[in-house]
Design a protein around this motif. Structure first.
Motif, mmCIF file in Angstrom:
data_model
loop_
_atom_site.group_PDB
_atom_site.id
_atom_site.type_symbol
_atom_site.label_atom_id
_atom_site.label_comp_id
_atom_site.label_asym_id
_atom_site.label_seq_id
_atom_site.Cartn_x
_atom_site.Cartn_y
_atom_site.Cartn_z
ATOM 1 N N ALA A 52 0.839 -1.199 0.000
ATOM 2 C CA ALA A 52 0.000 0.000 0.000
ATOM 3 C C ALA A 52 0.874 1.248 0.000
ATOM 4 C CB ALA A 52 -0.916 0.008 1.221
ATOM 5 N N THR A 53 0.333 2.330 -0.520
ATOM 6 C CA THR A 53 1.036 3.599 -0.540
ATOM 7 C C THR A 53 0.500 4.494 0.567
ATOM 8 O OG1 THR A 53 1.369 3.454 -2.930
ATOM 9 C CG2 THR A 53 1.544 5.637 -1.938
ATOM 10 N N LEU A 54 1.413 5.006 1.399
ATOM 11 C CA LEU A 54 1.041 5.950 2.442
ATOM 12 C C LEU A 54 1.283 7.361 1.941
ATOM 13 C CD1 LEU A 54 2.615 4.409 5.684
ATOM 14 C CD2 LEU A 54 0.511 3.794 4.500
ATOM 15 N N THR A 55 0.388 8.247 2.304
ATOM 16 C CA THR A 55 0.517 9.652 1.958
ATOM 17 C C THR A 55 0.638 10.451 3.243
ATOM 18 O OG1 THR A 55 -0.850 9.313 -0.008
ATOM 19 C CG2 THR A 55 -0.587 11.589 0.758
ATOM 20 N N LYS A 56 1.648 11.301 3.297
ATOM 21 C CA LYS A 56 1.874 12.122 4.494
ATOM 22 C C LYS A 56 0.586 12.818 4.905
ATOM 23 C CE LYS A 56 4.880 15.856 6.124
ATOM 24 N NZ LYS A 56 3.944 16.809 6.645
ATOM 25 N N ASP A 57 0.289 12.762 6.195
ATOM 26 C CA ASP A 57 -0.861 13.401 6.833
ATOM 27 C C ASP A 57 -2.204 12.761 6.500
ATOM 28 O OD1 ASP A 57 0.817 15.186 8.159
ATOM 29 O OD2 ASP A 57 0.734 16.631 6.512
ATOM 30 N N ALA A 58 -2.190 11.555 5.934
ATOM 31 C CA ALA A 58 -3.430 10.815 5.664
ATOM 32 C C ALA A 58 -3.462 9.555 6.536
ATOM 33 C CB ALA A 58 -3.521 10.432 4.193
ATOM 34 N N ALA A 59 -4.657 9.114 6.882
ATOM 35 C CA ALA A 59 -4.812 7.900 7.690
ATOM 36 C C ALA A 59 -4.326 6.689 6.898
ATOM 37 C CB ALA A 59 -6.265 7.715 8.089
#
Length: 131
Positions: A52-59
Protein backbone atom coordinates in the motif's frame (compact mmCIF):
# COMPACT_ATOMS: atom_id res chain seq x y z
CA UNK A 1 9.62 11.42 33.54
CA UNK A 2 8.99 7.74 34.24
CA UNK A 3 10.97 5.05 32.42
CA UNK A 4 7.86 4.09 30.43
CA UNK A 5 7.78 7.67 29.18
CA UNK A 6 11.31 7.70 27.78
CA UNK A 7 11.66 9.00 24.24
CA UNK A 8 14.50 7.39 22.28
CA UNK A 9 16.96 9.84 20.77
CA UNK A 10 17.20 7.94 17.46
CA UNK A 11 13.55 8.62 16.58
CA UNK A 12 11.86 11.54 14.91
CA UNK A 13 8.51 12.64 16.38
CA UNK A 14 5.36 14.41 15.28
CA UNK A 15 3.51 16.71 17.65
CA UNK A 16 0.44 14.47 17.25
CA UNK A 17 2.32 11.63 19.00
CA UNK A 18 3.61 9.48 16.15
CA UNK A 19 7.23 8.48 15.63
CA UNK A 20 9.52 7.40 12.78
CA UNK A 21 12.87 5.61 12.88
CA UNK A 22 14.42 6.63 9.57
CA UNK A 23 17.32 4.61 8.13
CA UNK A 24 18.28 5.66 4.62
CA UNK A 25 15.24 5.29 2.37
CA UNK A 26 13.32 3.14 4.85
CA UNK A 27 11.44 4.06 8.00
CA UNK A 28 9.66 2.21 10.77
CA UNK A 29 6.53 3.99 12.03
CA UNK A 30 4.65 3.80 15.30
CA UNK A 31 2.81 5.74 17.97
CA UNK A 32 4.45 7.22 21.05
CA UNK A 33 4.15 6.08 24.63
CA UNK A 34 2.06 9.22 25.25
CA UNK A 35 -0.45 8.22 22.54
CA UNK A 36 -0.61 4.60 23.67
CA UNK A 37 -1.18 5.70 27.26
CA UNK A 38 -3.91 8.16 26.25
CA UNK A 39 -5.69 5.52 24.15
CA UNK A 40 -5.58 2.87 26.85
CA UNK A 41 -5.04 -0.82 26.18
CA UNK A 42 -5.11 -1.54 22.45
CA UNK A 43 -7.38 -4.42 21.50
CA UNK A 44 -7.26 -4.29 17.67
CA UNK A 45 -4.90 -3.05 14.94
CA UNK A 46 -6.22 -2.74 11.38
CA UNK A 47 -3.07 -2.28 9.27
CA UNK A 48 -2.62 -1.37 5.64
CA UNK A 49 -1.65 -4.14 3.24
CA UNK A 50 1.98 -4.65 2.29
CA UNK A 51 2.49 -2.73 -0.95
CA UNK A 52 0.00 0.00 0.00
CA UNK A 53 1.04 3.60 -0.54
CA UNK A 54 1.04 5.95 2.44
CA UNK A 55 0.52 9.65 1.96
CA UNK A 56 1.87 12.12 4.49
CA UNK A 57 -0.86 13.40 6.83
CA UNK A 58 -3.43 10.81 5.66
CA UNK A 59 -4.81 7.90 7.69
CA UNK A 60 -3.16 4.57 6.94
CA UNK A 61 -4.35 2.30 9.75
CA UNK A 62 -6.78 2.10 12.62
CA UNK A 63 -6.24 1.19 16.26
CA UNK A 64 -9.01 0.27 18.63
CA UNK A 65 -8.59 0.53 22.37
CA UNK A 66 -10.83 -0.02 25.32
CA UNK A 67 -11.60 3.73 25.09
CA UNK A 68 -11.89 4.56 21.38
CA UNK A 69 -11.19 3.79 17.74
CA UNK A 70 -8.54 6.07 16.23
CA UNK A 71 -6.97 6.55 12.85
CA UNK A 72 -3.20 6.33 12.61
CA UNK A 73 -1.84 9.13 10.45
CA UNK A 74 1.21 8.77 8.20
CA UNK A 75 3.88 11.34 8.96
CA UNK A 76 5.93 10.21 5.95
CA UNK A 77 4.92 9.14 2.44
CA UNK A 78 5.97 5.78 1.07
CA UNK A 79 5.24 2.17 0.24
CA UNK A 80 4.44 -0.31 3.00
CA UNK A 81 7.15 -2.98 2.98
CA UNK A 82 6.10 -4.82 6.13
CA UNK A 83 3.31 -4.84 8.69
CA UNK A 84 4.17 -5.83 12.25
CA UNK A 85 2.28 -9.12 12.55
CA UNK A 86 3.04 -9.24 16.27
CA UNK A 87 0.89 -6.11 16.76
CA UNK A 88 -1.87 -7.53 14.54
CA UNK A 89 -1.91 -10.67 16.71
CA UNK A 90 -1.35 -8.93 20.06
CA UNK A 91 -2.19 -5.19 19.83
CA UNK A 92 -1.33 -4.65 23.49
CA UNK A 93 2.33 -4.96 22.39
CA UNK A 94 2.11 -1.26 21.48
CA UNK A 95 1.23 -0.39 25.09
CA UNK A 96 4.00 -2.61 26.44
CA UNK A 97 6.83 -1.57 24.09
CA UNK A 98 5.85 1.28 21.74
CA UNK A 99 9.42 1.91 20.47
CA UNK A 100 10.55 -1.72 20.23
CA UNK A 101 8.26 -4.65 19.47
CA UNK A 102 5.25 -2.30 19.19
CA UNK A 103 6.16 -0.66 15.87
CA UNK A 104 3.35 -0.66 13.28
CA UNK A 105 4.74 -0.65 9.73
CA UNK A 106 8.02 -0.45 7.82
CA UNK A 107 7.97 1.68 4.67
CA UNK A 108 10.18 2.72 1.78
CA UNK A 109 10.14 6.51 2.02
CA UNK A 110 9.18 8.24 -1.22
CA UNK A 111 9.74 11.88 -0.17
CA UNK A 112 13.12 12.18 1.55
CA UNK A 113 12.63 15.75 2.79
CA UNK A 114 9.49 14.93 4.79
CA UNK A 115 11.49 13.58 7.72
CA UNK A 116 13.09 17.02 8.14
CA UNK A 117 9.76 18.38 9.43
CA UNK A 118 9.67 15.88 12.31
CA UNK A 119 10.91 16.74 15.80
CA UNK A 120 13.91 15.39 17.65
CA UNK A 121 13.36 13.90 21.13
CA UNK A 122 14.10 17.15 23.01
CA UNK A 123 11.68 19.15 20.84
CA UNK A 124 8.99 16.50 21.30
CA UNK A 125 9.46 16.58 25.08
CA UNK A 126 8.94 20.36 24.90
CA UNK A 127 5.65 19.82 23.03
CA UNK A 128 4.54 17.45 25.80
CA UNK A 129 5.52 19.95 28.51
CA UNK A 130 3.31 22.58 26.85
CA UNK A 131 0.21 20.33 26.82
Amino acid sequence: MAAAESYPEDLRYHREHDWARVDGDEAVLGITWFAADALGELVHFEPPAAGATLTKDAAYAEVESVKAVSDVIARLSGEVLEVNQKVVDAPETVNEDPYGDGWLVRIRVSEAGEADSLLDADSYKQVLAEQ
